[in-house]
Design a protein around this motif. Structure first.
Motif, mmCIF file in Angstrom:
data_model
loop_
_atom_site.group_PDB
_atom_site.id
_atom_site.type_symbol
_atom_site.label_atom_id
_atom_site.label_comp_id
_atom_site.label_asym_id
_atom_site.label_seq_id
_atom_site.Cartn_x
_atom_site.Cartn_y
_atom_site.Cartn_z
ATOM 1 N N ARG A 194 -11.722 5.151 32.126
ATOM 2 C CA ARG A 194 -11.875 6.140 33.192
ATOM 3 C C ARG A 194 -11.800 7.577 32.671
ATOM 4 O O ARG A 194 -12.210 8.510 33.360
ATOM 5 N N GLU A 196 -13.552 8.917 30.700
ATOM 6 C CA GLU A 196 -14.912 9.428 30.485
ATOM 7 C C GLU A 196 -15.592 9.816 31.796
ATOM 8 O O GLU A 196 -16.699 10.356 31.781
ATOM 9 N N LEU A 197 -14.953 9.534 32.930
ATOM 10 C CA LEU A 197 -15.525 9.902 34.221
ATOM 11 C C LEU A 197 -15.295 11.384 34.502
ATOM 12 O O LEU A 197 -14.299 11.977 34.062
ATOM 13 N N ASP A 198 -16.193 11.992 35.266
ATOM 14 C CA ASP A 198 -16.139 13.442 35.492
ATOM 15 C C ASP A 198 -14.820 13.885 36.110
ATOM 16 O O ASP A 198 -14.222 14.872 35.670
ATOM 17 N N TYR A 199 -14.387 13.179 37.156
ATOM 18 C CA TYR A 199 -13.152 13.570 37.837
ATOM 19 C C TYR A 199 -11.970 13.540 36.884
ATOM 20 O O TYR A 199 -11.144 14.466 36.845
ATOM 21 N N HIS A 200 -11.874 12.482 36.101
ATOM 22 C CA HIS A 200 -10.751 12.323 35.191
ATOM 23 C C HIS A 200 -10.804 13.336 34.049
ATOM 24 O O HIS A 200 -9.761 13.823 33.592
ATOM 25 N N LYS A 201 -12.011 13.664 33.608
ATOM 26 C CA LYS A 201 -12.149 14.710 32.589
ATOM 27 C C LYS A 201 -11.624 16.049 33.113
ATOM 28 O O LYS A 201 -10.944 16.784 32.385
ATOM 29 N N MET A 202 -11.955 16.361 34.371
ATOM 30 C CA MET A 202 -11.475 17.608 34.961
ATOM 31 C C MET A 202 -9.955 17.630 35.004
ATOM 32 O O MET A 202 -9.319 18.647 34.689
ATOM 33 N N ASN A 205 -8.421 18.015 31.544
ATOM 34 C CA ASN A 205 -8.648 19.370 31.020
ATOM 35 C C ASN A 205 -7.909 20.441 31.813
ATOM 36 O O ASN A 205 -8.063 21.636 31.540
ATOM 37 N N GLU A 207 -8.323 21.303 34.985
ATOM 38 C CA GLU A 207 -9.239 22.089 35.815
ATOM 39 C C GLU A 207 -9.004 21.914 37.312
ATOM 40 O O GLU A 207 -9.628 22.620 38.114
#
Length: 255
Positions: A194, A196-202, A205, A207
């Motif tokens: 997970r 690598e998913l956009d939400y989890h990356k945010m 990071n 964000e």
């Protein structure tokens, strides 16, 4: 998003909500595979809420402060409704706090649902904390997604339902994961993909805002305040004929 909890956190960022402000939503959904009983129906109606905190407020004091604010509203509502319908109030002045491990220590020979029943019969209103952590028994009290709440800073609001003589869960809530707890909980559950998913990356990071949030079952609180035995007494639903017949025999009128 496939998740209201995640959508709320994204919305707080998108619309620029400052610390100590937030949103609430009126959520309506269908859970077509739900197992139906007195407190579960195909139709789910709940108020969801989420507000922004700073990182330093990600602690047990903020969690309990938030629960106490919610509980005060429950208490005042019970007094109001009981005054209208001549119902005897049962909620104590304060909600009782304990962790899932403390509950296990109190009732080591009972399963999770039996432990909840035992504590609410005694205390009437309970906030059961740390749902999702592994207990000394090697088991979890209940499962929790690794990417919503911080398992050390979450919990369920549990009331005693005097009609059913058992626990009624009204709310699941908590301080949401930050970068460190998300990474840790994804590793514990084997959900590293997970990341690598956009939400989890945010999230990883830094964000997204730090938040506290949860949901409150609308029909369930109506069940509690009006002292009903079945959720179908306060919400229109679709029920198996066998359940309809059983309720009719018990004098329970489903809408």
């Amino acid at each position: 998003m496939q998740s209201l909890a995640k959508w709320k956190r994204l919305a707080l960022k998108k619309y620029g909500f400052p610390v100590d402000s937030g949103i609430y939503t009126d959520m309506n959904a269908i859970r077509k595979n739900e197992e139906l009983d007195n407190i579960h129906s195909l139709y789910v109606d709940q108020w969801d809420w989420e507000f922004v905190i700073d990182k330093e407020s990600r602690n047990i004091d903020k969690l309990k402060e938030t629960v106490s604010r919610l509980y005060k509203v429950f208490k005042n509502t019970e007094e109001y409704v009981c005054g209208i319908y001549d119902i005897k109030p049962i909620l104590p002045e304060e909600i009782y706090y304990l962790t899932s491990q403390e509950l296990l220590d109190m009732y080591p020979d009972l399963d999770p649902k039996e432990r909840e029943n035992a504590i609410v019969k005694d205390k009437k209103a309970v906030f059961l904390m740390q749902i999702g952590v592994t207990l000394t028994s090697g088991q979890k009290h209940d499962g929790r997604s690794p990417d919503y709440d911080d398992w050390e800073l979450n919990g369920d609001i549990l009331f005693y339902n005097p009609v059913l003589d058992e626990v009624l869960e009204l709310s699941s809530m908590g301080v949401r994961v930050d970068e460190e707890t998300l990474d840790n909980q994804l590793n514990i559950t084997g959900c590293q993909d997970r990341k690598e998913l956009d939400y989890h990356k945010m999230l990883l990071n830094g964000e997204l805002p730090y938040t506290v949030g949860g949901g409150i079952g609308q029909s369930r609180i109506c069940m509690f305040f009006l002292r009903k035995a079945h959720i179908g007494e306060v919400q229109v639903g679709i029920w198996p004929q066998e359940m309809i017949d059983e309720c009719n025999e018990s004098g329970v009128r489903l809408l």
